[in-house]
Design a protein around this motif. Structure first.
Motif, mmCIF file in Angstrom:
data_model
loop_
_atom_site.group_PDB
_atom_site.id
_atom_site.type_symbol
_atom_site.label_atom_id
_atom_site.label_comp_id
_atom_site.label_asym_id
_atom_site.label_seq_id
_atom_site.Cartn_x
_atom_site.Cartn_y
_atom_site.Cartn_z
ATOM 1 N N ILE A 44 36.033 -42.659 -29.216
ATOM 2 C CA ILE A 44 35.598 -42.710 -30.155
ATOM 3 C C ILE A 44 34.574 -42.030 -30.339
ATOM 4 C CG2 ILE A 44 35.918 -42.626 -32.833
ATOM 5 C CD1 ILE A 44 38.085 -44.760 -32.514
ATOM 6 N N ALA A 45 33.703 -40.425 -30.276
ATOM 7 C CA ALA A 45 32.173 -39.778 -31.079
ATOM 8 C C ALA A 45 31.837 -39.511 -31.270
ATOM 9 C CB ALA A 45 32.043 -39.026 -29.791
ATOM 10 N N ILE A 46 31.411 -39.583 -32.784
ATOM 11 C CA ILE A 46 31.306 -39.945 -34.750
ATOM 12 C C ILE A 46 30.245 -39.717 -33.986
ATOM 13 C CG2 ILE A 46 31.029 -42.015 -34.803
ATOM 14 C CD1 ILE A 46 32.303 -41.402 -37.690
ATOM 15 N N ASP A 47 29.729 -38.385 -35.496
ATOM 16 C CA ASP A 47 28.417 -37.726 -35.474
ATOM 17 C C ASP A 47 27.947 -38.145 -36.651
ATOM 18 O OD1 ASP A 47 26.373 -36.266 -36.305
ATOM 19 O OD2 ASP A 47 27.085 -34.333 -37.200
ATOM 20 N N LYS A 163 33.378 -23.038 -22.347
ATOM 21 C CA LYS A 163 33.487 -23.331 -21.274
ATOM 22 C C LYS A 163 34.201 -24.510 -20.320
ATOM 23 C CE LYS A 163 28.690 -21.769 -20.780
ATOM 24 N NZ LYS A 163 26.854 -22.174 -19.839
ATOM 25 N N THR A 164 34.116 -25.743 -21.231
ATOM 26 C CA THR A 164 34.724 -26.463 -21.420
ATOM 27 C C THR A 164 36.155 -26.772 -21.954
ATOM 28 O OG1 THR A 164 32.665 -28.158 -21.618
ATOM 29 C CG2 THR A 164 35.110 -29.550 -22.261
ATOM 30 N N PHE A 165 36.342 -25.687 -23.086
ATOM 31 C CA PHE A 165 37.702 -26.011 -23.757
ATOM 32 C C PHE A 165 38.152 -24.870 -23.690
ATOM 33 C CE2 PHE A 165 35.241 -29.195 -26.372
ATOM 34 C CZ PHE A 165 35.560 -30.606 -25.726
ATOM 35 N N PRO A 166 39.113 -24.757 -23.088
ATOM 36 C CA PRO A 166 39.729 -23.287 -23.253
ATOM 37 C C PRO A 166 40.311 -22.539 -24.585
ATOM 38 C CG PRO A 166 40.199 -24.008 -20.731
ATOM 39 C CD PRO A 166 39.913 -25.120 -22.138
ATOM 40 N N GLY A 167 40.329 -21.062 -24.851
ATOM 41 C CA GLY A 167 41.144 -20.266 -25.774
ATOM 42 C C GLY A 167 40.542 -21.298 -27.099
ATOM 43 N N VAL A 168 39.289 -21.615 -26.940
ATOM 44 C CA VAL A 168 38.903 -22.247 -28.695
ATOM 45 C C VAL A 168 38.155 -21.674 -29.492
ATOM 46 C CG1 VAL A 168 36.324 -23.027 -27.482
ATOM 47 C CG2 VAL A 168 36.932 -24.336 -28.818
ATOM 48 N N TRP A 193 33.153 -33.556 -25.953
ATOM 49 C CA TRP A 193 32.898 -33.481 -25.305
ATOM 50 C C TRP A 193 31.963 -34.165 -25.061
ATOM 51 C CZ3 TRP A 193 27.633 -32.720 -23.627
ATOM 52 C CH2 TRP A 193 27.862 -32.291 -21.580
ATOM 53 N N THR A 194 30.697 -34.314 -25.486
ATOM 54 C CA THR A 194 30.440 -35.794 -25.533
ATOM 55 C C THR A 194 31.855 -37.063 -25.127
ATOM 56 O OG1 THR A 194 28.669 -35.349 -26.120
ATOM 57 C CG2 THR A 194 28.891 -37.440 -25.740
ATOM 58 N N GLY A 195 32.417 -37.433 -25.879
ATOM 59 C CA GLY A 195 33.545 -38.491 -25.682
ATOM 60 C C GLY A 195 34.001 -38.753 -24.228
ATOM 61 N N MET A 196 34.507 -37.333 -24.194
ATOM 62 C CA MET A 196 34.244 -37.392 -22.385
ATOM 63 C C MET A 196 33.912 -37.852 -21.554
ATOM 64 S SD MET A 196 37.531 -33.724 -22.294
ATOM 65 C CE MET A 196 36.049 -32.942 -22.633
ATOM 66 N N ARG A 197 32.224 -37.452 -21.771
ATOM 67 C CA ARG A 197 31.741 -37.868 -20.816
ATOM 68 C C ARG A 197 31.336 -39.371 -20.279
ATOM 69 N NH1 ARG A 197 27.958 -35.487 -18.748
ATOM 70 N NH2 ARG A 197 25.888 -36.604 -19.235
ATOM 71 N N ILE A 198 31.451 -40.159 -22.359
ATOM 72 C CA ILE A 198 30.855 -41.195 -21.940
ATOM 73 C C ILE A 198 32.300 -42.001 -21.492
ATOM 74 C CG2 ILE A 198 31.473 -43.244 -23.665
ATOM 75 C CD1 ILE A 198 30.436 -41.627 -25.327
ATOM 76 N N GLU A 199 33.566 -41.037 -21.795
ATOM 77 C CA GLU A 199 34.975 -42.315 -20.805
ATOM 78 C C GLU A 199 34.742 -42.420 -19.209
ATOM 79 O OE1 GLU A 199 39.637 -42.766 -20.690
ATOM 80 O OE2 GLU A 199 38.756 -40.720 -22.097
ATOM 81 N N ASN A 200 33.860 -40.972 -19.100
ATOM 82 C CA ASN A 200 34.210 -40.421 -17.270
ATOM 83 C C ASN A 200 32.937 -41.622 -16.535
ATOM 84 O OD1 ASN A 200 37.016 -39.564 -17.541
ATOM 85 N ND2 ASN A 200 35.392 -37.484 -17.590
ATOM 86 N N GLY A 201 32.067 -41.955 -17.978
ATOM 87 C CA GLY A 201 30.543 -42.659 -16.923
ATOM 88 C C GLY A 201 29.412 -41.793 -17.021
ATOM 89 N N ALA A 202 30.111 -40.424 -17.433
ATOM 90 C CA ALA A 202 29.068 -39.409 -17.269
ATOM 91 C C ALA A 202 27.502 -39.451 -18.337
ATOM 92 C CB ALA A 202 29.163 -38.462 -17.351
#
Length: 223
Positions: A44-47, A163-168, A193-202
């Motif tokens: 969960i990525a929260i602002d 670039k990341t979310f088609p049709g956004v 997008w940042t949440g995905m990067r966190i999960e992937n270790g990036a």
């Protein structure tokens, strides 16, 4: 997740190593509702600020200062200094006098309280503080030029997100409803997008080192 007048605007993403398979967005009443979702989100990525100082420091937490340095003008102004613990219960703006709190920051005190009441060091294994402008800085390779509340700023950010979310673009521009705004929707997508990067270790926190508050929460902004 991004706060909105109806509660929390949430973008749920199913992805495969950063490649988006499916997204949907929902509005939930409380942070606790999101924590109790079934199946539970892996990240969960929260602002919202997580981890608060006990005493006021000029410029706020170390992560706030580092985020402003990275963004530069004019986007650095989007990073406000969170309240210290002892003024978080304040119900009137005058009660924050002398603590360097902007009216914008005071406006989200209820959201900060809501998250602070639930957060534990254990929960930080899957709940991470992010900042949309810092995430856009990383995603685009530069800070955004225009204010997010202007038509130019909305278009600039939609182009980056596409670039990341088609049709956004179509989903956001066609999904507006009372209780949340375009910028809420855009900010929640870049948080996802940042949440995905966190999960992937990036992803990584902007501040280096261990900065803990009195509850043992790490004070860091991920991007």
């Amino acid at each position: 997740m991004d706060g909105c007048s109806r509660g929390w605007f949430v973008v749920l993403v199913n992805h495969d190593h950063g490649r988006v398979n499916e997204t949907r967005f929902e509005v939930w009443d409380s942070f606790k509702d999101i924590l109790n979702l079934t199946p539970s989100p892996r990240q969960i990525a929260i602002d919202i600020p997580i981890g608060l100082l006990n005493e006021r420091q000029v410029g706020g937490r170390e992560c706030d200062r580092q985020a402003r340095r990275a963004l530069g003008r004019p986007r650095a102004s989007s990073v406000f200094s969170p309240p210290v613990h002892k003024i978080l219960p304040a119900q009137e703006y005058f009660q924050t006098r002398g603590f360097g709190i902007s009216r914008q920051a005071f406006g989200i005190f209820p959201k900060i309280r809501e998250v602070d009441e639930q957060m534990t060091p254990e929960l930080q294994k899957r709940v991470y503080e992010v900042h949309p402008e810092l995430s856009f800085w990383r995603l685009a390779g530069r800070a955004m030029q225009y204010n997010k509340k202007t038509p130019e700023g909305r278009e600039e950010r939609l182009q980056v997100l596409s670039k990341t979310f088609p049709g956004v673009r179509e989903k956001i521009l066609g999904g507006k409803a009372p209780g949340f705004h375009y910028d809420d929707m855009i900010d929640a997508h870049v948080a996802a997008w940042t949440g995905m990067r966190i999960e992937n270790g990036a992803a990584e926190p902007i501040s280096k080192g261990s900065f803990l508050d009195s509850k043992g929460l790490r004070m860091e902004i991920w991007y």
